[in-house]
Design a protein around this motif. Structure first.
Motif, PDB file in Angstrom:
ATOM      1  N   TYR A 153       0.842  -1.193   0.000  1.00 37.04           N
ATOM      2  CA  TYR A 153       0.000   0.000   0.000  1.00 37.04           C
ATOM      3  C   TYR A 153       0.884   1.252   0.000  1.00 37.04           C
ATOM      4  CZ  TYR A 153      -4.538  -2.272   0.962  1.00 37.04           C
ATOM      5  OH  TYR A 153      -5.706  -3.001   0.880  1.00 37.04           O
ATOM      6  N   ASP A 154       1.914   1.253   0.847  1.00 41.73           N
ATOM      7  CA  ASP A 154       2.830   2.387   0.911  1.00 41.73           C
ATOM      8  C   ASP A 154       3.480   2.632  -0.452  1.00 41.73           C
ATOM      9  OD1 ASP A 154       2.381   2.817   3.609  1.00 41.73           O
ATOM     10  OD2 ASP A 154       4.116   1.662   4.272  1.00 41.73           O
ATOM     11  N   TYR A 155       3.905   1.558  -1.086  1.00 39.15           N
ATOM     12  CA  TYR A 155       4.581   1.653  -2.378  1.00 39.15           C
ATOM     13  C   TYR A 155       3.659   2.246  -3.446  1.00 39.15           C
ATOM     14  CZ  TYR A 155       6.708  -0.060  -6.756  1.00 39.15           C
ATOM     15  OH  TYR A 155       7.234  -0.152  -8.015  1.00 39.15           O
ATOM     16  N   VAL A 156       2.454   1.718  -3.526  1.00 39.75           N
ATOM     17  CA  VAL A 156       1.511   2.178  -4.552  1.00 39.75           C
ATOM     18  C   VAL A 156       1.087   3.626  -4.293  1.00 39.75           C
ATOM     19  CG1 VAL A 156      -0.821   1.869  -5.475  1.00 39.75           C
ATOM     20  CG2 VAL A 156       0.664  -0.114  -5.143  1.00 39.75           C
ATOM     21  N   GLU A 157       0.727   3.945  -3.048  1.00 40.42           N
ATOM     22  CA  GLU A 157       0.297   5.309  -2.725  1.00 40.42           C
ATOM     23  C   GLU A 157       1.411   6.318  -2.995  1.00 40.42           C
ATOM     24  OE1 GLU A 157      -2.745   3.877   0.857  1.00 40.42           O
ATOM     25  OE2 GLU A 157      -0.751   4.682   1.314  1.00 40.42           O
ATOM     26  N   GLY A 158       2.645   5.937  -2.663  1.00 39.19           N
ATOM     27  CA  GLY A 158       3.762   6.836  -2.896  1.00 39.19           C
ATOM     28  C   GLY A 158       4.023   7.085  -4.367  1.00 39.19           C
ATOM     29  N   TYR A 159       3.722   6.099  -5.200  1.00 39.73           N
ATOM     30  CA  TYR A 159       3.975   6.233  -6.637  1.00 39.73           C
ATOM     31  C   TYR A 159       2.871   7.014  -7.340  1.00 39.73           C
ATOM     32  CZ  TYR A 159       5.363   5.059 -11.393  1.00 39.73           C
ATOM     33  OH  TYR A 159       5.755   5.141 -12.713  1.00 39.73           O
ATOM     34  N   ILE A 160       1.620   6.677  -7.045  1.00 37.79           N
ATOM     35  CA  ILE A 160       0.522   7.284  -7.801  1.00 37.79           C
ATOM     36  C   ILE A 160       0.102   8.642  -7.246  1.00 37.79           C
ATOM     37  CG2 ILE A 160      -0.310   4.998  -8.428  1.00 37.79           C
ATOM     38  CD1 ILE A 160      -2.670   5.365  -6.573  1.00 37.79           C
ATOM     39  N   GLY A 161       0.311   8.854  -5.944  1.00 38.46           N
ATOM     40  CA  GLY A 161      -0.131  10.088  -5.316  1.00 38.46           C
ATOM     41  C   GLY A 161      -1.568   9.979  -4.849  1.00 38.46           C
ATOM     42  N   VAL A 162      -1.751   9.768  -3.545  1.00 37.73           N
ATOM     43  CA  VAL A 162      -3.094   9.703  -2.951  1.00 37.73           C
ATOM     44  C   VAL A 162      -3.195  10.781  -1.883  1.00 37.73           C
ATOM     45  CG1 VAL A 162      -4.759   8.302  -1.675  1.00 37.73           C
ATOM     46  CG2 VAL A 162      -3.280   7.224  -3.380  1.00 37.73           C
ATOM     47  N   SER A 163      -4.141  11.682  -2.041  1.00 41.74           N
ATOM     48  CA  SER A 163      -4.327  12.742  -1.056  1.00 41.74           C
ATOM     49  C   SER A 163      -5.302  12.283   0.011  1.00 41.74           C
ATOM     50  CB  SER A 163      -4.848  14.012  -1.736  1.00 41.74           C
ATOM     51  OG  SER A 163      -6.118  13.778  -2.328  1.00 41.74           O
ATOM     52  N   GLY A 164      -5.070  12.708   1.238  1.00 35.61           N
ATOM     53  CA  GLY A 164      -5.948  12.298   2.326  1.00 35.61           C
ATOM     54  C   GLY A 164      -5.371  12.698   3.662  1.00 35.61           C
ATOM     55  N   GLN A 165      -6.026  12.235   4.708  1.00 37.14           N
ATOM     56  CA  GLN A 165      -5.668  12.631   6.063  1.00 37.14           C
ATOM     57  C   GLN A 165      -5.538  11.404   6.947  1.00 37.14           C
ATOM     58  OE1 GLN A 165      -8.661  15.148   7.865  1.00 37.14           O
ATOM     59  NE2 GLN A 165      -7.120  16.330   8.972  1.00 37.14           N
ATOM     60  N   ASN A 166      -4.446  11.297   7.681  1.00 36.74           N
ATOM     61  CA  ASN A 166      -4.280  10.223   8.652  1.00 36.74           C
ATOM     62  C   ASN A 166      -5.018  10.593   9.940  1.00 36.74           C
ATOM     63  OD1 ASN A 166      -2.663   8.432   7.130  1.00 36.74           O
ATOM     64  ND2 ASN A 166      -0.849   9.672   7.541  1.00 36.74           N
ATOM     65  N   VAL A 167      -5.909   9.710  10.384  1.00 37.59           N
ATOM     66  CA  VAL A 167      -6.757  10.029  11.538  1.00 37.59           C
ATOM     67  C   VAL A 167      -6.638   9.021  12.671  1.00 37.59           C
ATOM     68  CG1 VAL A 167      -8.436  11.380  10.227  1.00 37.59           C
ATOM     69  CG2 VAL A 167      -8.701   8.904  10.364  1.00 37.59           C
ATOM     70  N   GLY A 168      -5.768   8.012  12.517  1.00 42.04           N
ATOM     71  CA  GLY A 168      -5.491   7.111  13.620  1.00 42.04           C
ATOM     72  C   GLY A 168      -6.606   6.169  14.007  1.00 42.04           C
ATOM     73  N   LEU A 169      -7.399   5.727  13.032  1.00 43.15           N
ATOM     74  CA  LEU A 169      -8.494   4.794  13.311  1.00 43.15           C
ATOM     75  C   LEU A 169      -8.150   3.407  12.770  1.00 43.15           C
ATOM     76  CD1 LEU A 169     -11.585   6.991  12.322  1.00 43.15           C
ATOM     77  CD2 LEU A 169     -10.737   6.523  14.640  1.00 43.15           C
ATOM     78  N   SER A 170      -8.372   2.381  13.578  1.00 34.44           N
ATOM     79  CA  SER A 170      -8.050   1.022  13.142  1.00 34.44           C
ATOM     80  C   SER A 170      -8.903   0.594  11.954  1.00 34.44           C
ATOM     81  CB  SER A 170      -8.228   0.040  14.299  1.00 34.44           C
ATOM     82  OG  SER A 170      -9.579   0.042  14.749  1.00 34.44           O
ATOM     83  N   GLN A 171     -10.147   1.087  11.895  1.00 33.74           N
ATOM     84  CA  GLN A 171     -11.027   0.725  10.787  1.00 33.74           C
ATOM     85  C   GLN A 171     -10.790   1.573   9.538  1.00 33.74           C
ATOM     86  OE1 GLN A 171     -11.896   2.371  13.519  1.00 33.74           O
ATOM     87  NE2 GLN A 171     -13.703   3.664  13.270  1.00 33.74           N
ATOM     88  N   PHE A 172      -9.809   2.483   9.637  1.00 34.39           N
ATOM     89  CA  PHE A 172      -9.514   3.407   8.543  1.00 34.39           C
ATOM     90  C   PHE A 172      -7.999   3.633   8.538  1.00 34.39           C
ATOM     91  CE2 PHE A 172     -10.362   7.803   6.597  1.00 34.39           C
ATOM     92  CZ  PHE A 172     -10.851   7.289   5.418  1.00 34.39           C
ATOM     93  N   PRO A 173      -7.228   2.597   8.155  1.00 34.56           N
ATOM     94  CA  PRO A 173      -5.777   2.621   8.358  1.00 34.56           C
ATOM     95  C   PRO A 173      -5.090   3.842   7.757  1.00 34.56           C
ATOM     96  CG  PRO A 173      -6.497   0.452   7.655  1.00 34.56           C
ATOM     97  CD  PRO A 173      -7.675   1.354   7.511  1.00 34.56           C
ATOM     98  N   ASP A 174      -4.134   4.371   8.491  1.00 41.35           N
ATOM     99  CA  ASP A 174      -3.335   5.490   7.990  1.00 41.35           C
ATOM    100  C   ASP A 174      -2.460   5.019   6.837  1.00 41.35           C
ATOM    101  OD1 ASP A 174      -4.443   7.105   9.901  1.00 41.35           O
ATOM    102  OD2 ASP A 174      -2.749   6.982  11.285  1.00 41.35           O
ATOM    103  N   GLY A 175      -2.044   5.974   6.020  1.00 40.07           N
ATOM    104  CA  GLY A 175      -1.253   5.596   4.854  1.00 40.07           C
ATOM    105  C   GLY A 175      -0.250   6.649   4.457  1.00 40.07           C
TER     106      GLY A 175
END
Length: 344
Positions: free
Chosen positions: A151-173
């Motif tokens: 996930y880290d690799y793909v997000e870093g390559y394609i560019g995904v905008s968003g907010q890390n909120v620290g929820l287990s049901q909504f993993p940070d990235g």
């Protein structure tokens, strides 16, 4: 015409583009097959600068277009006059329905990567353990921790905008800065925070560059024109055409062949391996055979299943990989506007 390759990728959408990139960058001579026409980044986005008033009825579907794209335009989200060229003609590509089934398709290089909603979310730890806990079907062979680095690799390559909120049901990235909420959304966010300790409002995680650049054909930050599904000339939103296919092409290892309808995977009973594919050229109607040691079937849900079911042999009389007789019985395509709500 070259017929032997190290790898074959069927389909040029999101998964096909990624397969092409990874295989080519690893040094494999790769044939990439697309059933539809060629679409080049920017050059083949004919409506990217159109305004609503450039259309006689505004940028809405017309009665004339409905005659050939009635099913494609059902949702109201997909087909408009400025987007219709990226969706099939229902008369040329019909399908039967017992109950209503909305199936939006685009046959061209890039596939749905040109028209997808760009919402990009990670599965969670409990998604991978639910089967085991509930005693349903079989346990997943992997867990979230196994996928997290990818996930880290793909997000870093394609560019995904968003907010890390620290929820287990909504993993940070690995996210770029989030898009700004509007004033009403900000007000709602503040009110939720005041009144609830266990609820938050956050912006969606979207495969759109909001800062800097990413690999591809001049990919830069979003211009907020709200014309994404026509093809993005800035390469801000991720598509095969602006990102992964150019990366594959620059290696010199990719052969991209549009107008190539794969109808069968060839199988060798002695080696018990798939050996290649049979292809119909949609322009000349000629049949070609291409061979490879590795075959990636990335033609989206229904066509990929169809190709497997058509790949019959003495070993697989009901279709390749269909010993269970479940092939085609439990398929799921992309969802749109699926969920539940209640009113008071």
């Amino acid at each position: 015409m070259e017929t032997n390759y190290d790898a074959i990728v069927v389909g040029t959408g999101i998964s096909g583009g990624w397969a092409a990139k990874e295989l080519c960058e690893k040094g494999l001579k790769t044939l990439v097959l697309e059933r539809g026409r060629m679409v080049k980044h920017i050059e083949d986005y004919p409506t990217i600068n159109d305004d609503p008033w450039d259309y006689k009825t505004g940028d809405v579907i017309t009665q004339e277009t409905l005659k050939t794209q009635e099913k494609q335009s059902r949702t109201g989200y997909t087909t408009t006059e400025s987007r219709k060229h990226f969706f099939v003609d229902d008369v040329e590509h019909p399908y039967n329905e017992t109950n209503r089934f909305d199936w939006m398709r685009g046959y061209h290089v890039g596939g749905r990567s040109l028209t997808w909603g760009r919402q990009s979310y990670r599965l969670t730890d409990f998604d991978f353990s639910a089967n085991l806990k509930d005693g349903i079907a079989v346990d997943w062979p992997i867990r979230y921790k196994d996928l997290a680095p990818w996930y880290d690799y793909v997000e870093g390559y394609i560019g995904v905008s968003g907010q890390n909120v620290g929820l287990s049901q909504f993993p940070d990235g690995n996210y770029l800065k989030p898009m700004e909420l509007n004033c009403i959304e900000d007000h709602l966010k503040d009110d939720i925070k005041k009144n609830y300790k266990d609820r938050i409002l956050t912006i969606g995680r979207t495969a759109i560059i909001t800062e800097g650049t990413k690999p591809g054909l001049g990919r830069g930050s979003c211009q907020y024109r709200s014309r994404c599904m026509r093809g993005c000339p800035f390469g801000s939103y991720f598509s095969s055409n602006s990102s992964t296919l150019p990366a594959a092409e620059v290696t010199g290892n990719m052969t991209l062949r549009p107008n190539s309808l794969v109808h069968e995977i060839m199988y060798d009973a002695d080696s018990k391996r798939a050996t290649g594919v049979r292809v119909i050229d949609s322009e000349t109607k000629e049949v070609h055979e291409f061979n490879a040691k590795v075959i990636f079937l990335c033609a989206s849900t229904v066509p990929s299943t169809s190709i497997l079911m058509q790949s019959k042999s003495d070993t697989f009389p009901n279709g390749m990989g269909n010993v269970s007789d479940q092939l085609g019985r439990n398929i799921m395509d992309h969802h749109l506007r699926c969920g539940s709500f209640c009113g008071f």
